[in-house]
Design a protein around this motif. Structure first.
Motif, mmCIF file in Angstrom:
data_model
loop_
_atom_site.group_PDB
_atom_site.id
_atom_site.type_symbol
_atom_site.label_atom_id
_atom_site.label_comp_id
_atom_site.label_asym_id
_atom_site.label_seq_id
_atom_site.Cartn_x
_atom_site.Cartn_y
_atom_site.Cartn_z
ATOM 1 N N PHE A 191 0.827 -1.195 -0.046
ATOM 2 C CA PHE A 191 0.016 -0.094 -0.054
ATOM 3 C C PHE A 191 0.916 1.162 0.143
ATOM 4 O O PHE A 191 1.913 1.372 0.669
ATOM 5 N N ILE A 221 -0.289 9.169 -1.974
ATOM 6 C CA ILE A 221 0.532 10.313 -2.219
ATOM 7 C C ILE A 221 -0.721 11.638 -2.077
ATOM 8 O O ILE A 221 -1.940 11.378 -2.440
ATOM 9 N N LYS A 222 -0.336 12.662 -1.432
ATOM 10 C CA LYS A 222 -1.423 13.695 -1.173
ATOM 11 C C LYS A 222 -1.455 14.650 -2.417
ATOM 12 O O LYS A 222 -0.665 15.043 -3.035
ATOM 13 N N GLY A 224 10.797 14.407 -6.717
ATOM 14 C CA GLY A 224 11.141 13.538 -5.407
ATOM 15 C C GLY A 224 10.006 12.590 -5.328
ATOM 16 O O GLY A 224 10.132 11.377 -4.858
ATOM 17 N N HIS A 251 -5.959 13.241 3.558
ATOM 18 C CA HIS A 251 -4.846 13.642 4.173
ATOM 19 C C HIS A 251 -4.457 15.236 3.717
ATOM 20 O O HIS A 251 -4.014 16.135 4.321
ATOM 21 N N TYR A 272 -2.985 13.196 11.734
ATOM 22 C CA TYR A 272 -2.527 12.810 10.499
ATOM 23 C C TYR A 272 -1.863 11.390 10.413
ATOM 24 O O TYR A 272 -2.325 10.500 9.849
ATOM 25 N N ASP A 298 -4.861 3.836 6.856
ATOM 26 C CA ASP A 298 -4.730 3.780 5.363
ATOM 27 C C ASP A 298 -4.064 2.199 5.368
ATOM 28 O O ASP A 298 -4.562 1.678 4.361
ATOM 29 N N VAL A 311 5.187 -0.975 2.308
ATOM 30 C CA VAL A 311 5.000 0.343 2.038
ATOM 31 C C VAL A 311 6.272 1.015 1.508
ATOM 32 O O VAL A 311 7.008 1.611 2.014
ATOM 33 N N PRO A 312 6.079 1.222 -0.008
ATOM 34 C CA PRO A 312 7.221 2.263 -0.673
ATOM 35 C C PRO A 312 6.822 3.428 -0.268
ATOM 36 O O PRO A 312 5.883 4.172 -0.770
ATOM 37 N N VAL A 313 8.018 4.317 0.292
ATOM 38 C CA VAL A 313 7.790 5.627 0.440
ATOM 39 C C VAL A 313 9.287 6.346 0.435
ATOM 40 O O VAL A 313 10.238 5.423 0.207
ATOM 41 N N ASP A 345 12.051 8.785 2.007
ATOM 42 C CA ASP A 345 12.602 8.782 3.532
ATOM 43 C C ASP A 345 11.942 9.611 4.484
ATOM 44 O O ASP A 345 12.015 9.031 5.903
ATOM 45 N N HIS A 395 6.659 8.025 10.418
ATOM 46 C CA HIS A 395 5.252 7.896 10.227
ATOM 47 C C HIS A 395 4.861 6.200 10.095
ATOM 48 O O HIS A 395 4.174 5.596 10.769
ATOM 49 N N ALA A 416 17.651 7.572 -4.250
ATOM 50 C CA ALA A 416 16.941 8.828 -4.418
ATOM 51 C C ALA A 416 15.868 8.835 -3.500
ATOM 52 O O ALA A 416 14.764 9.253 -3.595
ATOM 53 N N ARG A 430 15.607 10.555 -0.760
ATOM 54 C CA ARG A 430 15.367 11.959 -0.325
ATOM 55 C C ARG A 430 16.114 13.079 -1.154
ATOM 56 O O ARG A 430 17.097 13.272 -1.356
ATOM 57 N N MET A 478 13.324 18.557 -1.953
ATOM 58 C CA MET A 478 12.344 18.919 -2.827
ATOM 59 C C MET A 478 10.782 18.832 -2.294
ATOM 60 O O MET A 478 10.572 17.894 -1.714
ATOM 61 N N LYS A 502 6.588 19.797 -2.564
ATOM 62 C CA LYS A 502 5.333 20.544 -3.162
ATOM 63 C C LYS A 502 5.025 22.082 -2.970
ATOM 64 O O LYS A 502 4.540 22.489 -3.932
#
Ligand code: TYM
Length: 344
Positions: free
Chosen positions: A9, A12-13, A21, A47, A130, A137, A146-148, A150, A155, A195, A197, A208, A210
């Motif tokens: 799972f 992305i917001k 990034g 979120h 949050y 989720d 959970v791929p995310v 750094d 969380h 990559a 971070r 980097m 949003k």
């Protein structure tokens, strides 16, 4: 104890323009996992509204994130793409986790501290809670991986703490309901590679993001070739040439960042990039990086624009994905209600 069925799972917001990034730290890594795991990729609109979002922008950004998933190669038929608010069980489980998580755990979250800054009394209650929604989720689907990037590591550690505390607090009730003792899995973060971070192109001390005010600090997924090349050409660097080994990048965050971006885009290690470019200056490296970035990103941007031209396909994908996600979520929630002691 039997092991959990593996499931991926991530989310992305939809809270601004997607950038390099998000692509390198997350989206790009969603794709290969489809070969080995059932995957659920969510647009986490609930979120996003923890900070103010203009409603029209929220809709546009929701479509943009879904378009990026599809354009990058996520298959919405074999796997699931949906937006969080369509599956209301996320909010229901988040409330229960609000009652499991401790204030002190939340107060330690560095992302909350960064985002709230000196303004902590004036941010939304949702921003504070949050991470409990994020745990919901993941655990609603009993996801194991959970791929995310750094920045989400803390969380995910909290998600494990919430899972563990729920399993402990309700151990007797879990057993009485005939459910496995480790009711929620202890999820594994999937954070690796060059990559995880990606830094701002203007300031090697910042990631980097949003929300960066300077359009030159981030490469956006919808940037055209000229914008990509211009931003890389103007990226902050130092006057030294590139070292031939990774150790030579220490204390040179901007140089390390560009090498990391090149490595991720080319599917190489930083060592391999330096073996090729060591001894060369940025005058040679930046054009090579710009060319590679355009080669890899332009086809995705073209496909995203096509999908965004007429959003009916994306809307159908999100609706179908939400229906399939809900089927899984409802099973978990009905177990959770029994375990907690809610009368049906
Ligand atoms: P968000 O929307 O801020 O970012 C989406 C993903 O992009 C990664 N990322 C980066 N990776 C490398 N370098 C960067 N500069 C960079 N900036 C962002 C993030 O690590 C993330 O993987 N809380 C999450 C969304 C979320 C979630 C979830 C993720 C909600 N529920 C459940 C996983 C599982 C967030 O704000 O991501």
């Amino acid at each position: 104890m039997t092991s959990f069925e593996q499931r991926v799972f991530s989310g992305i917001k939809p809270s601004g323009d997607l950038h390099l990034g998000n692509y390198l730290g997350a989206i790009r890594r969603f794709v290969p996992l489809q070969k080995t795991h059932p995957c659920i990729y969510c647009v986490v609109d609930m979120h996003a509204i923890t900070v103010w979002q203009d409603p029209a922008d929220l809709k546009r950004a929701t479509f943009e994130v879904a378009a990026a998933y599809i354009a990058a190669g996520v298959d919405p038929e074999k796997h699931i793409i949906f937006n969080q608010s369509q599956v209301i069980e996320h909010a229901e489980l988040a409330w229960i986790f609000n009652c499991v998580a401790r204030m002190g755990w939340m107060q330690r979250m560095t992302q909350f501290k960064d985002k709230a800054g000196k303004n902590a009394q004036n941010v939304s209650l949702g921003l504070f809670a949050y991470p409990a929604l994020m745990a919901a989720d993941i655990l609603l689907y009993k996801a194991t991986h959970v791929p995310v990037g750094d920045d989400q590591k803390q969380h995910l550690e909290l998600t494990r703490d919430i899972a563990q505390k729920f399993n402990n607090d309700f151990a007797a009730s879990i057993a009485a309901n005939g459910l496995r003792a480790d009711f929620f899995p202890l999820t594994e973060p999937v954070i690796f590679g060059p990559a995880t971070r990606v830094l701002s192109l203007r300031d090697g001390t910042k990631k980097m993001s949003k929300s960066d005010a300077s359009g030159m600090a981030a490469i956006y997924m919808l940037d055209d070739a000229d914008a990509i090349a211009r931003k890389i050409r103007k990226a902050k660097t130092d006057p030294e040439s590139l070292p031939s080994e990774e150790a030579g990048l220490s204390g040179r965050p901007e140089a390390a960042n560009l090498v990391g971006i090149y490595a991720a885009l080319a599917d190489m290690s930083a060592e391999q990039v330096l073996a090729e470019f060591g001894g060369q200056g940025f005058g040679a490296f930046k054009p090579a990086l710009a060319e590679l970035a355009v080669e890899k990103l332009a086809p995705i941007a073209t496909e995203m624009r096509k999908l965004l031209d007429d959003t009916s396909h994306i809307e159908a994908v999100l609706k179908d994905g939400a229906n399939r996600a809900r089927t899984i979520a409802q099973v978990t929630m009905s177990e959770v209600r029994d375990v907690v002691g809610f009368v049906l």
